[in-house]
Design a protein around this motif. Structure first.
Motif, short mmCIF file in Angstrom:
data_model
loop_
_atom_site.label_atom_id
_atom_site.label_comp_id
_atom_site.label_asym_id
_atom_site.label_seq_id
_atom_site.Cartn_x
_atom_site.Cartn_y
_atom_site.Cartn_z
N GLY A 50 4.16 55.95 15.51
CA GLY A 50 4.68 57.19 16.07
C GLY A 50 4.14 57.49 17.46
O GLY A 50 4.91 57.78 18.38
N ASN A 51 2.82 57.39 17.62
CA ASN A 51 2.24 57.66 18.93
C ASN A 51 2.57 56.57 19.93
O ASN A 51 2.71 56.83 21.12
N GLY A 52 2.71 55.35 19.42
CA GLY A 52 3.15 54.27 20.30
C GLY A 52 4.55 54.53 20.81
O GLY A 52 4.87 54.26 21.98
N LEU A 53 5.41 55.07 19.95
CA LEU A 53 6.77 55.42 20.35
C LEU A 53 6.76 56.52 21.42
O LEU A 53 7.54 56.47 22.37
N VAL A 54 5.86 57.49 21.26
CA VAL A 54 5.73 58.55 22.28
C VAL A 54 5.34 57.94 23.62
O VAL A 54 5.90 58.30 24.67
N LEU A 55 4.39 57.00 23.60
CA LEU A 55 3.96 56.36 24.84
C LEU A 55 5.10 55.57 25.48
O LEU A 55 5.26 55.59 26.71
N VAL A 56 5.90 54.88 24.67
CA VAL A 56 7.04 54.12 25.19
C VAL A 56 8.04 55.05 25.85
O VAL A 56 8.55 54.77 26.95
N ILE A 57 8.33 56.17 25.20
CA ILE A 57 9.31 57.12 25.75
C ILE A 57 8.80 57.71 27.06
O ILE A 57 9.56 57.83 28.04
N ILE A 58 7.53 58.09 27.09
CA ILE A 58 6.96 58.65 28.34
C ILE A 58 7.04 57.61 29.45
O ILE A 58 7.38 57.92 30.60
N HIS A 59 6.72 56.36 29.12
CA HIS A 59 6.73 55.30 30.13
C HIS A 59 8.14 54.98 30.61
O HIS A 59 8.37 54.78 31.81
N PHE A 61 11.08 56.90 30.30
CA PHE A 61 11.97 57.97 30.74
C PHE A 61 11.30 59.06 31.56
O PHE A 61 11.99 59.85 32.19
N GLU A 62 9.98 59.13 31.51
CA GLU A 62 9.28 60.23 32.18
C GLU A 62 8.36 59.72 33.28
O GLU A 62 8.17 58.51 33.45
N ARG A 63 7.79 60.68 34.00
CA ARG A 63 6.80 60.35 35.02
C ARG A 63 5.49 61.05 34.67
O ARG A 63 5.49 62.19 34.22
N LEU A 64 4.37 60.38 34.91
CA LEU A 64 3.07 60.97 34.61
C LEU A 64 2.56 61.84 35.75
O LEU A 64 1.37 61.86 36.05
N THR A 65 3.47 62.52 36.40
CA THR A 65 3.08 63.46 37.45
C THR A 65 3.23 64.91 37.00
O THR A 65 2.83 65.82 37.72
N THR A 66 3.81 65.12 35.84
CA THR A 66 3.99 66.48 35.34
C THR A 66 2.83 66.85 34.43
O THR A 66 2.24 66.00 33.75
N VAL A 67 2.52 68.13 34.40
CA VAL A 67 1.40 68.63 33.61
C VAL A 67 1.61 68.33 32.13
O VAL A 67 0.71 67.83 31.44
N THR A 68 2.81 68.62 31.63
CA THR A 68 3.10 68.42 30.21
C THR A 68 2.90 66.98 29.79
O THR A 68 2.28 66.70 28.75
N ASN A 69 3.38 66.04 30.58
CA ASN A 69 3.26 64.63 30.22
C ASN A 69 1.83 64.13 30.28
O ASN A 69 1.41 63.30 29.47
N ILE A 70 1.06 64.62 31.24
CA ILE A 70 -0.35 64.22 31.34
C ILE A 70 -1.13 64.72 30.12
O ILE A 70 -1.91 63.98 29.51
#
Length: 347
Positions: A50-59, A61-70
Protein backbone atom coordinates in the motif's frame (compact mmCIF):
# COMPACT_ATOMS: atom_id res chain seq x y z
CA UNK A 1 5.48 2.52 32.61
CA UNK A 2 5.55 -0.55 30.40
CA UNK A 3 7.39 -0.55 27.12
CA UNK A 4 5.35 -0.13 23.96
CA UNK A 5 7.18 -2.99 22.28
CA UNK A 6 5.54 -6.44 22.18
CA UNK A 7 7.32 -7.84 25.22
CA UNK A 8 7.09 -11.35 26.60
CA UNK A 9 5.57 -11.80 30.08
CA UNK A 10 7.46 -13.99 32.52
CA UNK A 11 7.66 -12.20 35.86
CA UNK A 12 6.43 -13.36 39.22
CA UNK A 13 3.53 -12.20 41.36
CA UNK A 14 3.81 -10.89 44.89
CA UNK A 15 0.68 -10.67 47.05
CA UNK A 16 1.38 -7.73 49.35
CA UNK A 17 -1.78 -8.27 51.39
CA UNK A 18 -1.06 -11.88 52.31
CA UNK A 19 2.71 -11.66 52.14
CA UNK A 20 2.93 -14.57 49.73
CA UNK A 21 5.14 -15.00 46.72
CA UNK A 22 4.49 -17.20 43.74
CA UNK A 23 4.36 -17.39 40.00
CA UNK A 24 1.76 -15.32 38.21
CA UNK A 25 1.01 -17.50 35.23
CA UNK A 26 1.15 -15.39 32.07
CA UNK A 27 1.31 -18.28 29.60
CA UNK A 28 -2.22 -17.65 28.31
CA UNK A 29 -1.32 -14.01 27.54
CA UNK A 30 1.84 -15.08 25.75
CA UNK A 31 -0.14 -17.66 23.78
CA UNK A 32 -2.65 -14.98 22.74
CA UNK A 33 0.22 -12.68 21.76
CA UNK A 34 1.83 -15.45 19.70
CA UNK A 35 -1.44 -16.11 17.89
CA UNK A 36 -2.07 -12.43 17.21
CA UNK A 37 1.52 -11.90 16.06
CA UNK A 38 0.74 -13.73 12.81
CA UNK A 39 -1.11 -10.55 11.87
CA UNK A 40 2.26 -8.75 11.90
CA UNK A 41 3.35 -10.49 8.69
CA UNK A 42 0.15 -9.54 6.88
CA UNK A 43 0.42 -5.96 8.13
CA UNK A 44 4.02 -5.80 6.94
CA UNK A 45 3.12 -7.08 3.45
CA UNK A 46 0.02 -4.90 3.17
CA UNK A 47 1.94 -1.82 4.33
CA UNK A 48 4.76 -2.58 1.91
CA UNK A 49 2.31 -2.88 -0.99
CA UNK A 50 0.00 0.00 0.00
CA UNK A 51 2.67 2.52 0.95
CA UNK A 52 4.75 1.47 -2.02
CA UNK A 53 1.74 2.23 -4.22
CA UNK A 54 1.48 5.69 -2.62
CA UNK A 55 5.16 6.31 -3.42
CA UNK A 56 4.66 5.20 -7.04
CA UNK A 57 1.68 7.51 -7.48
CA UNK A 58 3.52 10.48 -5.96
CA UNK A 59 6.52 9.78 -8.20
CA UNK A 60 4.49 9.25 -11.39
CA UNK A 61 1.82 11.94 -11.09
CA UNK A 62 2.92 14.47 -8.47
CA UNK A 63 5.82 16.76 -7.67
CA UNK A 64 7.67 16.82 -4.35
CA UNK A 65 7.55 20.59 -4.25
CA UNK A 66 4.15 20.84 -2.56
CA UNK A 67 3.73 20.83 1.20
CA UNK A 68 1.13 18.05 1.18
CA UNK A 69 3.28 15.69 -0.88
CA UNK A 70 6.39 16.29 1.23
CA UNK A 71 4.51 15.58 4.47
CA UNK A 72 2.78 12.57 2.95
CA UNK A 73 6.09 11.17 1.71
CA UNK A 74 7.59 11.44 5.19
CA UNK A 75 4.51 9.81 6.73
CA UNK A 76 4.88 6.89 4.31
CA UNK A 77 8.59 6.56 5.14
CA UNK A 78 7.92 6.58 8.89
CA UNK A 79 5.19 3.96 8.44
CA UNK A 80 7.53 1.73 6.43
CA UNK A 81 10.27 2.15 9.05
CA UNK A 82 7.88 1.08 11.78
CA UNK A 83 6.44 -1.82 9.80
CA UNK A 84 9.92 -3.16 8.96
CA UNK A 85 10.34 -4.14 12.62
CA UNK A 86 7.13 -6.17 12.84
CA UNK A 87 8.38 -9.43 11.25
CA UNK A 88 11.12 -9.57 13.91
CA UNK A 89 8.63 -9.00 16.73
CA UNK A 90 6.32 -11.59 15.19
CA UNK A 91 9.05 -14.26 15.25
CA UNK A 92 10.05 -13.18 18.77
CA UNK A 93 6.53 -13.59 20.14
CA UNK A 94 5.88 -16.88 18.36
CA UNK A 95 9.09 -18.53 19.61
CA UNK A 96 9.03 -16.70 22.98
CA UNK A 97 12.75 -16.33 22.40
CA UNK A 98 14.93 -13.65 20.77
CA UNK A 99 17.12 -15.41 18.21
CA UNK A 100 18.71 -12.44 16.42
CA UNK A 101 21.36 -11.36 18.93
CA UNK A 102 21.96 -8.24 21.02
CA UNK A 103 22.99 -5.96 18.13
CA UNK A 104 19.84 -6.72 16.17
CA UNK A 105 17.80 -6.26 19.35
CA UNK A 106 19.11 -2.69 19.61
CA UNK A 107 18.68 -2.04 15.88
CA UNK A 108 15.14 -3.46 15.65
CA UNK A 109 14.16 -1.67 18.87
CA UNK A 110 15.53 1.61 17.53
CA UNK A 111 13.71 1.19 14.21
CA UNK A 112 10.50 0.32 16.04
CA UNK A 113 10.54 3.39 18.28
CA UNK A 114 11.68 5.76 15.53
CA UNK A 115 8.87 4.63 13.25
CA UNK A 116 6.34 4.54 16.07
CA UNK A 117 7.03 8.05 17.36
CA UNK A 118 7.54 9.71 13.96
CA UNK A 119 4.30 8.21 12.60
CA UNK A 120 2.31 9.78 15.43
CA UNK A 121 3.93 13.18 14.94
CA UNK A 122 3.62 13.13 11.13
CA UNK A 123 -0.07 12.26 11.41
CA UNK A 124 -0.44 15.23 13.75
CA UNK A 125 1.58 17.50 11.45
CA UNK A 126 -0.42 16.43 8.40
CA UNK A 127 -3.64 17.20 10.25
CA UNK A 128 -2.34 20.61 11.34
CA UNK A 129 -1.26 21.45 7.80
CA UNK A 130 -4.66 20.43 6.44
CA UNK A 131 -6.20 22.71 9.06
CA UNK A 132 -4.04 25.60 7.84
CA UNK A 133 -4.94 24.94 4.20
CA UNK A 134 -8.67 24.93 4.91
CA UNK A 135 -9.20 27.43 7.72
CA UNK A 136 -6.55 29.96 6.66
CA UNK A 137 -6.31 29.19 2.94
CA UNK A 138 -6.02 32.84 1.89
CA UNK A 139 -3.55 33.91 4.58
CA UNK A 140 -0.97 31.11 4.74
CA UNK A 141 -0.24 30.56 1.06
CA UNK A 142 3.15 32.26 1.49
CA UNK A 143 3.93 30.37 4.71
CA UNK A 144 2.99 26.91 3.42
CA UNK A 145 5.97 26.51 1.13
CA UNK A 146 8.65 23.94 0.54
CA UNK A 147 10.94 25.41 3.20
CA UNK A 148 8.17 25.23 5.80
CA UNK A 149 7.52 21.57 4.94
CA UNK A 150 11.16 20.52 5.02
CA UNK A 151 11.80 22.34 8.30
CA UNK A 152 8.71 20.77 9.89
CA UNK A 153 9.78 17.30 8.79
CA UNK A 154 13.30 17.85 10.10
CA UNK A 155 11.89 18.85 13.50
CA UNK A 156 9.69 15.74 13.62
CA UNK A 157 12.58 13.42 12.81
CA UNK A 158 14.82 15.16 15.36
CA UNK A 159 12.21 15.00 18.15
CA UNK A 160 11.40 11.38 17.32
CA UNK A 161 15.07 10.43 17.36
CA UNK A 162 15.67 12.11 20.71
CA UNK A 163 12.54 10.52 22.18
CA UNK A 164 13.90 7.08 21.24
CA UNK A 165 17.05 7.46 23.34
CA UNK A 166 15.66 6.40 26.76
CA UNK A 167 13.96 3.32 25.34
CA UNK A 168 16.96 2.40 23.20
CA UNK A 169 19.25 2.48 26.24
CA UNK A 170 16.91 0.41 28.39
CA UNK A 171 16.14 -2.09 25.63
CA UNK A 172 18.59 -5.00 25.66
CA UNK A 173 18.88 -8.79 25.60
CA UNK A 174 19.06 -10.97 28.69
CA UNK A 175 18.51 -14.62 29.54
CA UNK A 176 15.92 -15.65 32.08
CA UNK A 177 17.49 -18.08 34.54
CA UNK A 178 14.35 -20.24 34.96
CA UNK A 179 13.35 -20.65 31.31
CA UNK A 180 16.80 -20.24 29.75
CA UNK A 181 15.18 -18.11 27.07
CA UNK A 182 16.61 -14.88 25.67
CA UNK A 183 14.47 -11.76 25.82
CA UNK A 184 14.79 -8.51 23.91
CA UNK A 185 13.16 -5.87 26.08
CA UNK A 186 13.70 -3.71 29.12
CA UNK A 187 15.31 -5.70 31.93
CA UNK A 188 12.97 -5.56 34.97
CA UNK A 189 15.92 -5.95 37.33
CA UNK A 190 17.55 -2.64 36.31
CA UNK A 191 16.65 -0.31 39.18
CA UNK A 192 19.56 2.13 39.24
CA UNK A 193 18.88 5.85 39.51
CA UNK A 194 19.79 6.34 35.85
CA UNK A 195 17.38 3.62 34.77
CA UNK A 196 14.63 5.13 36.91
CA UNK A 197 15.21 8.54 35.34
CA UNK A 198 15.12 7.05 31.85
CA UNK A 199 11.86 5.25 32.65
CA UNK A 200 10.36 8.46 34.04
CA UNK A 201 11.38 10.45 30.96
CA UNK A 202 9.91 7.76 28.72
CA UNK A 203 6.67 7.83 30.71
CA UNK A 204 6.19 11.59 30.42
CA UNK A 205 7.16 11.62 26.75
CA UNK A 206 4.60 8.91 26.03
CA UNK A 207 1.92 10.69 28.05
CA UNK A 208 2.32 14.26 26.87
CA UNK A 209 4.12 14.21 23.52
CA UNK A 210 2.69 11.04 21.96
CA UNK A 211 -0.78 10.83 23.50
CA UNK A 212 -2.25 14.07 24.84
CA UNK A 213 -0.56 16.42 22.37
CA UNK A 214 -1.63 14.52 19.20
CA UNK A 215 -5.17 14.02 20.48
CA UNK A 216 -5.61 17.69 21.38
CA UNK A 217 -4.13 18.94 18.10
CA UNK A 218 -6.09 16.51 15.91
CA UNK A 219 -9.42 17.16 17.63
CA UNK A 220 -8.91 20.95 17.58
CA UNK A 221 -7.87 21.02 13.93
CA UNK A 222 -10.74 18.88 12.71
CA UNK A 223 -13.29 20.82 14.75
CA UNK A 224 -12.06 24.02 13.09
CA UNK A 225 -12.14 22.32 9.68
CA UNK A 226 -15.73 21.16 10.22
CA UNK A 227 -16.83 24.65 11.29
CA UNK A 228 -15.13 26.20 8.26
CA UNK A 229 -16.57 23.68 5.81
CA UNK A 230 -20.11 23.97 7.17
CA UNK A 231 -20.01 27.78 7.10
CA UNK A 232 -18.72 27.80 3.51
CA UNK A 233 -20.57 27.10 0.29
CA UNK A 234 -18.62 24.01 -0.63
CA UNK A 235 -20.92 21.63 -2.47
CA UNK A 236 -19.38 18.51 -0.96
CA UNK A 237 -19.42 19.84 2.63
CA UNK A 238 -21.65 17.12 4.05
CA UNK A 239 -19.53 14.36 2.58
CA UNK A 240 -16.43 16.14 3.87
CA UNK A 241 -17.81 16.44 7.41
CA UNK A 242 -18.70 12.75 7.37
CA UNK A 243 -15.20 11.89 6.20
CA UNK A 244 -13.64 14.02 8.94
CA UNK A 245 -15.77 12.30 11.54
CA UNK A 246 -14.57 8.90 10.30
CA UNK A 247 -10.91 9.99 10.43
CA UNK A 248 -11.16 11.30 14.00
CA UNK A 249 -13.20 8.29 15.16
CA UNK A 250 -10.71 5.87 13.61
CA UNK A 251 -7.81 7.64 15.32
CA UNK A 252 -9.53 7.50 18.71
CA UNK A 253 -10.57 3.85 18.38
CA UNK A 254 -7.16 2.63 17.26
CA UNK A 255 -4.79 4.85 19.21
CA UNK A 256 -6.38 5.77 22.56
CA UNK A 257 -7.13 2.39 24.25
CA UNK A 258 -3.57 1.11 23.87
CA UNK A 259 -2.04 4.28 25.28
CA UNK A 260 -4.48 4.46 28.19
CA UNK A 261 -3.55 0.90 29.16
CA UNK A 262 0.14 1.74 28.94
CA UNK A 263 -0.36 4.55 31.46
CA UNK A 264 -1.81 2.14 34.04
CA UNK A 265 0.88 1.13 36.53
CA UNK A 266 0.57 -2.60 37.19
CA UNK A 267 2.88 -2.72 40.21
CA UNK A 268 0.00 -2.78 42.69
CA UNK A 269 -2.33 -4.95 40.65
CA UNK A 270 -3.25 -8.49 41.63
CA UNK A 271 -2.20 -11.38 39.41
CA UNK A 272 -5.69 -11.65 37.92
CA UNK A 273 -5.80 -7.92 37.21
CA UNK A 274 -2.37 -8.09 35.56
CA UNK A 275 -3.60 -10.94 33.37
CA UNK A 276 -6.67 -8.99 32.27
CA UNK A 277 -4.53 -5.95 31.52
CA UNK A 278 -2.15 -8.19 29.58
CA UNK A 279 -4.97 -9.55 27.41
CA UNK A 280 -6.19 -6.03 26.70
CA UNK A 281 -2.67 -4.85 25.83
CA UNK A 282 -2.18 -7.68 23.34
CA UNK A 283 -5.36 -6.76 21.46
CA UNK A 284 -5.16 -2.94 21.62
CA UNK A 285 -1.49 -2.95 20.63
CA UNK A 286 -2.30 -4.78 17.41
CA UNK A 287 -5.21 -2.41 16.71
CA UNK A 288 -2.83 0.56 17.07
CA UNK A 289 -0.37 -1.16 14.72
CA UNK A 290 -3.10 -1.65 12.12
CA UNK A 291 -3.81 2.08 12.20
CA UNK A 292 -0.16 2.88 11.51
CA UNK A 293 -0.25 0.37 8.69
CA UNK A 294 -3.25 1.89 6.90
CA UNK A 295 -3.00 5.58 7.85
CA UNK A 296 -0.80 6.79 4.94
CA UNK A 297 -2.93 4.80 2.49
CA UNK A 298 -6.14 6.05 4.09
CA UNK A 299 -5.02 9.69 4.09
CA UNK A 300 -4.03 9.36 0.44
CA UNK A 301 -6.88 7.49 -1.22
CA UNK A 302 -9.73 9.42 0.39
CA UNK A 303 -8.88 12.13 -2.15
CA UNK A 304 -10.44 12.06 -5.60
CA UNK A 305 -7.15 13.02 -7.15
CA UNK A 306 -5.30 9.95 -5.90
CA UNK A 307 -8.27 7.72 -6.71
CA UNK A 308 -8.07 8.97 -10.29
CA UNK A 309 -4.31 8.35 -10.38
CA UNK A 310 -4.85 4.82 -9.10
CA UNK A 311 -7.41 4.14 -11.84
CA UNK A 312 -4.95 5.40 -14.43
CA UNK A 313 -2.32 2.96 -13.13
CA UNK A 314 -4.81 0.10 -13.28
CA UNK A 315 -5.85 0.93 -16.85
CA UNK A 316 -2.25 1.22 -17.98
CA UNK A 317 -1.37 -2.13 -16.39
CA UNK A 318 -4.61 -3.86 -17.41
CA UNK A 319 -5.93 -2.20 -20.63
CA UNK A 320 -9.00 -4.44 -20.60
CA UNK A 321 -10.34 -2.50 -17.61
CA UNK A 322 -10.56 0.76 -19.54
CA UNK A 323 -14.21 0.29 -20.48
CA UNK A 324 -15.11 -0.40 -16.83
CA UNK A 325 -13.07 2.36 -15.15
CA UNK A 326 -13.50 6.09 -15.58
CA UNK A 327 -10.96 8.67 -14.52
CA UNK A 328 -9.94 12.25 -15.19
CA UNK A 329 -6.78 12.83 -17.17
CA UNK A 330 -4.95 15.55 -15.28
CA UNK A 331 -1.41 16.58 -15.92
CA UNK A 332 1.16 16.77 -13.18
CA UNK A 333 1.72 20.48 -13.59
CA UNK A 334 -1.90 21.55 -13.66
CA UNK A 335 -2.71 19.33 -10.72
CA UNK A 336 0.04 20.76 -8.58
CA UNK A 337 -1.22 24.28 -9.07
CA UNK A 338 -4.58 23.26 -7.64
CA UNK A 339 -3.29 21.60 -4.48
CA UNK A 340 -4.66 24.24 -2.11
CA UNK A 341 -8.11 24.12 -3.65
CA UNK A 342 -8.15 20.31 -3.47
CA UNK A 343 -6.99 20.42 0.14
CA UNK A 344 -10.10 22.42 0.99
CA UNK A 345 -12.33 19.80 -0.58
CA UNK A 346 -10.49 17.00 1.30
CA UNK A 347 -12.14 14.36 -0.78
Amino acid sequence: MESTTPDYYYYYYEDHDNGTHGPCNRDSENLLGAQLSTIYYFMFLFSLFGNGLVLVIIHRFERLTTVTNILLLNLVVSSLIFMSSLPFWGIYKQFSNWIFGKVMCKIVGSVYYLGFYSSVLFLTLLTFDRHLAVVYSLHVSQVRNQRYALLSCAVVWLVSGLACIPQMILHTTFTHHMTNKTFCQEHPGNTTSIDDKLRASGFYLQLFLFLLFPLIVIVYCYVRIVITVISSKIVTKFKTVRLIFVIVLLFFICWTPFNVLLLIDDEDLSCEEKQRRGYALQVTRDIAYIYFCISPIFYTFVGRKFQSYFRQLLVKRFPGLKKHISFSQVSRTSMSTKITQKSIELS
